[in-house]
Design an enzyme around this catalytic site. Structure first.
Site, mmCIF file in Angstrom:
data_model
loop_
_atom_site.group_PDB
_atom_site.id
_atom_site.type_symbol
_atom_site.label_atom_id
_atom_site.label_comp_id
_atom_site.label_asym_id
_atom_site.label_seq_id
_atom_site.Cartn_x
_atom_site.Cartn_y
_atom_site.Cartn_z
ATOM 1 N N CYS A 8 0.883 -1.161 0.198
ATOM 2 C CA CYS A 8 -0.235 0.035 0.143
ATOM 3 C C CYS A 8 1.034 1.122 -0.134
ATOM 4 C CB CYS A 8 -0.923 -0.060 1.217
ATOM 5 S SG CYS A 8 -0.145 -0.065 2.876
ATOM 6 N N ASN A 11 2.198 1.559 4.242
ATOM 7 C CA ASN A 11 2.601 0.056 5.230
ATOM 8 C C ASN A 11 2.258 0.264 6.658
ATOM 9 O OD1 ASN A 11 5.307 -2.105 5.836
ATOM 10 N ND2 ASN A 11 3.346 -2.430 5.246
ATOM 11 N N CYS A 13 -1.493 0.811 7.399
ATOM 12 C CA CYS A 13 -2.811 0.406 7.729
ATOM 13 C C CYS A 13 -3.495 -0.818 6.485
ATOM 14 C CB CYS A 13 -3.700 1.597 6.959
ATOM 15 S SG CYS A 13 -3.409 3.163 8.003
ATOM 16 N N ARG A 14 -3.488 -0.533 5.296
ATOM 17 C CA ARG A 14 -3.871 -1.570 4.329
ATOM 18 C C ARG A 14 -3.144 -2.850 4.253
ATOM 19 N NH1 ARG A 14 -5.080 2.126 -0.366
ATOM 20 N NH2 ARG A 14 -3.136 3.345 0.419
ATOM 21 N N SER A 15 -1.811 -2.684 3.891
ATOM 22 C CA SER A 15 -1.006 -3.974 3.632
ATOM 23 C C SER A 15 -0.663 -4.768 5.356
ATOM 24 C CB SER A 15 0.269 -3.582 2.924
ATOM 25 O OG SER A 15 1.098 -2.490 3.688
ATOM 26 N N ASP A 123 -8.142 3.898 0.864
ATOM 27 C CA ASP A 123 -7.143 4.303 1.869
ATOM 28 C C ASP A 123 -8.254 4.915 3.002
ATOM 29 O OD1 ASP A 123 -5.381 5.673 3.453
ATOM 30 O OD2 ASP A 123 -4.683 6.701 1.706
HETATM 31 P P1 4NP Z 1 -1.755 2.803 4.088
HETATM 32 O O1 4NP Z 1 -2.362 4.220 4.600
HETATM 33 O O2 4NP Z 1 -1.291 3.323 2.858
HETATM 34 O O3 4NP Z 1 -2.974 1.910 3.946
HETATM 35 O O4 4NP Z 1 -0.779 2.361 5.045
HETATM 36 C C1 4NP Z 1 -1.926 5.422 4.928
HETATM 37 C C2 4NP Z 1 -0.873 5.529 5.792
HETATM 38 C C3 4NP Z 1 -0.191 6.767 5.818
HETATM 39 C C4 4NP Z 1 -0.406 7.785 4.851
HETATM 40 C C5 4NP Z 1 -1.501 7.577 3.796
HETATM 41 C C6 4NP Z 1 -2.112 6.488 3.835
HETATM 42 N N1 4NP Z 1 0.174 9.069 4.991
HETATM 43 O O5 4NP Z 1 -0.130 9.767 4.198
HETATM 44 O O6 4NP Z 1 0.894 9.177 6.043
#
Ligand code: 4NP
Length: 154
Positions: A8, A11, A13-15, A123
């Site tokens: 993602c 790294n 939340c989703r992954s 996201d």
């Molecule tokens: P992820 O979510 O891609 O599912 O881990 C996010 C985590 C952090 C951010 C964006 C999405 N960020 O902008 O910091």
């Protein structure tokens, strides 16, 4: 042995949720699979998964033990035969990074949930807890399909 890398943006939340869910499903299916996750962005390198992801995932019975964020690397393409992106932007970035002739499967994770009309894992970072629950639900759907695929090829 098959190897799967979930990717993602951050790294956190989703992954990591995909890693936790697929790890449990693979173990229940008796499949020996190398499983990891990474982000296309490096802002959170070294961080543990987001507490909202952990809350949603643990409530559904999954463990995030031992996870820490890292950035995807070119060498990952030599190590993983499935590299699965949570959304199209992550996929485009991976396609740019991929060495020519990568022989593994590089694609969207939700392609393994063909009956699900949502094609990308949204996201959840800037939204409420419902978004984190939806991430768990979507990833559970795709994990079923991926378990079936990996079982056929192992
Ligand atoms: P992820 O979510 O891609 O599912 O881990 C996010 C985590 C952090 C951010 C964006 C999405 N960020 O902008 O910091």
């Amino acid at each position: 042995m098959s190897s799967v890398l979930f990717v993602c943006l951050g790294n956190i939340c989703r992954s990591p949720t995909a890693e936790a869910i697929f790890r449990k499903r693979a173990s229940e299916a008796g499949l020996d699979v190398v499983i990891d996750s990474a982000g296309t962005g490096g802002w959170h390198v070294g961080a543990t998964p987001d507490s909202r992801s952990v809350a949603a995932g643990e409530a559904a019975g999954y463990s995030f033990a031992g996870q820490a964020a890292r950035k995807v690397e070119r060498t990952d393409f030599a190590k993983f035969d499935y590299i699965l992106a949570m959304d199209r932007e992550n996929l485009r970035n991976l396609q740019t990074l991929a060495p020519e002739g990568y022989s593994g499967h590089l694609g969207l994770f939700l392609d393994f949930a063909p009956n699900q009309s949502i094609r990308e894992v949204p996201d959840p970072y800037y939204g409420g807890q419902d978004g984190f629950k939806q991430v768990v639900y979507l990833i559970e759907q795709a994990s079923e399909g991926l378990i079936n695929r990996v079982s056929e090829h192992s």
